[in-house]
Design an enzyme around this catalytic site. Sequence first.
Site, PDB file in Angstrom:
ATOM      1  N   SER A   1       0.831  -1.201   0.000  1.00  0.00           N
ATOM      2  CA  SER A   1       0.000   0.000   0.000  1.00  0.00           C
ATOM      3  C   SER A   1       0.866   1.252   0.000  1.00  0.00           C
ATOM      4  O   SER A   1       2.057   1.197   0.259  1.00  0.00           O
ATOM      5  CB  SER A   1      -0.892   0.053   1.245  1.00  0.00           C
ATOM      6  OG  SER A   1      -1.139  -1.210   1.758  1.00  0.00           O
ATOM      7  N   GLY A   2       0.228   2.372  -0.281  1.00  0.00           N
ATOM      8  CA  GLY A   2       0.914   3.656  -0.246  1.00  0.00           C
ATOM      9  C   GLY A   2       1.124   4.231  -1.636  1.00  0.00           C
ATOM     10  O   GLY A   2       0.784   3.606  -2.641  1.00  0.00           O
TER      11      GLY A   2
ATOM     12  N   THR B   1       3.823   4.961  -3.470  1.00  0.00           N
ATOM     13  CA  THR B   1       4.749   4.315  -4.404  1.00  0.00           C
ATOM     14  C   THR B   1       4.098   3.070  -5.006  1.00  0.00           C
ATOM     15  O   THR B   1       4.265   2.770  -6.187  1.00  0.00           O
ATOM     16  CB  THR B   1       6.063   3.940  -3.689  1.00  0.00           C
ATOM     17  OG1 THR B   1       6.550   5.083  -2.989  1.00  0.00           O
ATOM     18  CG2 THR B   1       7.122   3.467  -4.677  1.00  0.00           C
TER      19      THR B   1
ATOM     20  N   ASP C   1       8.533   3.188   5.049  1.00  0.00           N
ATOM     21  CA  ASP C   1       8.747   4.536   5.559  1.00  0.00           C
ATOM     22  C   ASP C   1      10.220   4.772   5.901  1.00  0.00           C
ATOM     23  O   ASP C   1      10.701   5.892   5.819  1.00  0.00           O
ATOM     24  CB  ASP C   1       7.863   4.764   6.794  1.00  0.00           C
ATOM     25  CG  ASP C   1       6.396   4.672   6.426  1.00  0.00           C
ATOM     26  OD1 ASP C   1       5.966   5.405   5.519  1.00  0.00           O
ATOM     27  OD2 ASP C   1       5.678   3.831   7.006  1.00  0.00           O
TER      28      ASP C   1
ATOM     29  N   GLY D   1       0.774   4.433   6.660  1.00  0.00           N
ATOM     30  CA  GLY D   1      -0.560   4.428   6.063  1.00  0.00           C
ATOM     31  C   GLY D   1      -1.559   3.554   6.798  1.00  0.00           C
ATOM     32  O   GLY D   1      -2.663   3.315   6.313  1.00  0.00           O
TER      33      GLY D   1
ATOM     34  N   GLU E   1       0.103  -5.749   5.708  1.00  0.00           N
ATOM     35  CA  GLU E   1       1.394  -5.699   5.009  1.00  0.00           C
ATOM     36  C   GLU E   1       2.359  -6.721   5.608  1.00  0.00           C
ATOM     37  O   GLU E   1       3.069  -7.417   4.887  1.00  0.00           O
ATOM     38  CB  GLU E   1       1.987  -4.288   5.090  1.00  0.00           C
ATOM     39  CG  GLU E   1       1.198  -3.279   4.264  1.00  0.00           C
ATOM     40  CD  GLU E   1       1.646  -1.845   4.466  1.00  0.00           C
ATOM     41  OE1 GLU E   1       1.156  -0.974   3.720  1.00  0.00           O
ATOM     42  OE2 GLU E   1       2.463  -1.566   5.363  1.00  0.00           O
TER      43      GLU E   1
ATOM     44  N   LYS F   1      14.015   7.543   1.947  1.00  0.00           N
ATOM     45  CA  LYS F   1      13.592   6.546   2.948  1.00  0.00           C
ATOM     46  C   LYS F   1      14.768   5.763   3.540  1.00  0.00           C
ATOM     47  O   LYS F   1      14.589   4.996   4.481  1.00  0.00           O
ATOM     48  CB  LYS F   1      12.599   5.549   2.325  1.00  0.00           C
ATOM     49  CG  LYS F   1      11.412   6.201   1.636  1.00  0.00           C
ATOM     50  CD  LYS F   1      10.545   6.938   2.628  1.00  0.00           C
ATOM     51  CE  LYS F   1       9.504   7.845   1.970  1.00  0.00           C
ATOM     52  NZ  LYS F   1       8.589   7.177   1.086  1.00  0.00           N
TER      53      LYS F   1
END
Lengths: 218, 218
Positions: A28-29, A31, A84, A97, A103, A121
């Site tokens: 997710s996120g 990117t 992150d 997120g 995840e 990151k």
Amino acid sequence: MDQQELKKRVANAALQHIEEDIVLGVGSGSTVLCFVEALKASGMRFKEVVSSSEETTRALQAAGYPVSDLNAVGEVDIYVDGADEIDPNKCLIKGGGAALTREKILAAAAVNFVCIADRSKVVACLGRFPLPVEVIPMARSYVARELVKLGGEPRWREGVVTDNGNWILDVHYLKISDPVALEAAINGIAGVVTVGIFSKERADLVLISEADGAIRVW
Amino acid sequence: MDQQALKRRVVQAALQHIEEGIVLGLGSGSTVLCFIEVLKESGKRFKRIVSSSEETTRALQAAGYEISDFHALAAMDVYVDSASEIDPQKCLIKGGGDGLMEEKLFAAMAGTFLCIADSSKKVDVLGGVPVAVEAVPMARHYVARELIKLGGEPRWREGVVTTNGNEILDVDSLDIHDPSALEQTLNSIAGVVTTGIFARECADRVVMIDPDGEITVW
């Protein structure tokens, strides 16, 4: 190159590390949303696709990929997700997120975890990014007190409910010099569902887009 | 002495270890219900009482006790509950019910966890009863596979959803010679919310009765 362009670059680069007809896990996120776009453009097809969040599921479906339930799939061949923070040992902080539980389950169920991120990151030591900890709502105060004992400063991400119906504490000022030990310690606190340290489920392969757009693989 | 008489006798003995005016937490099951009866007869009053299950809450209210909100609680003095098995170090296997998370949280928060049991619950090594593992629904198969790798035989308690929206696997055949290590291992599996092994949150005091009605406190 701006950050969105760097995300697109690394998302595209990830395509070279996956194959068709595998069971693909998608994280997710922002990117990862770039990665879903890249998937769609590539026309690649997969045996099954599983997703770590409602948002990603919607993006995948919109891109023409049906999404399967992990329980019906078994092992995941490759899991692609962002992070992150990434340390030199490929240990990660994830969960900005709020999708960290699913995840981590996908990272754990996957044979290979490919982590994609832009250069910002990468860190020498995890912990500058506040560490997300997903907790059972009734345990919030107790878990927060235990996190204070570990030297952190937990803040309740008020108003956020995870896909699993739980709450998030963001723990500031933890110095995570030993990610494996801290992950185990926080997992041992009653009421903790998932901690955002991914050391047991660290990345197998990291793709980083540098400031000039070059891709570094390690 | 019949079962019910033994139960009354052991909860009466346990009650002697509980002072008035404290913050008291109560678990669930038939022993706790019997404890509430004896509590009522004793007329003891407490600063606050919290309950780990609906059934216990109803029994307490019927006995005239007001239940406090667990969230508002900073600390708990004594937690009273029973167990399925108790080893010589006071490590426990508990429950089986759908309130496992609440029970573990109470045990973790309480200054003293007082466990009431009959002597048939005492074992040299835990594992004669299945260990309940609460898991996020999406992780059920993954967690089951990990449990099999540990030598366990997981069975899905189909149709049961915990108060936190999760599912339960009942695991037979686990080697529990080192309850603390196994508890930590299980807690570190992605998707596991809590387990029925209470090693980190072991009992502080056990009040036990043998078939002749003799009480042992240890």
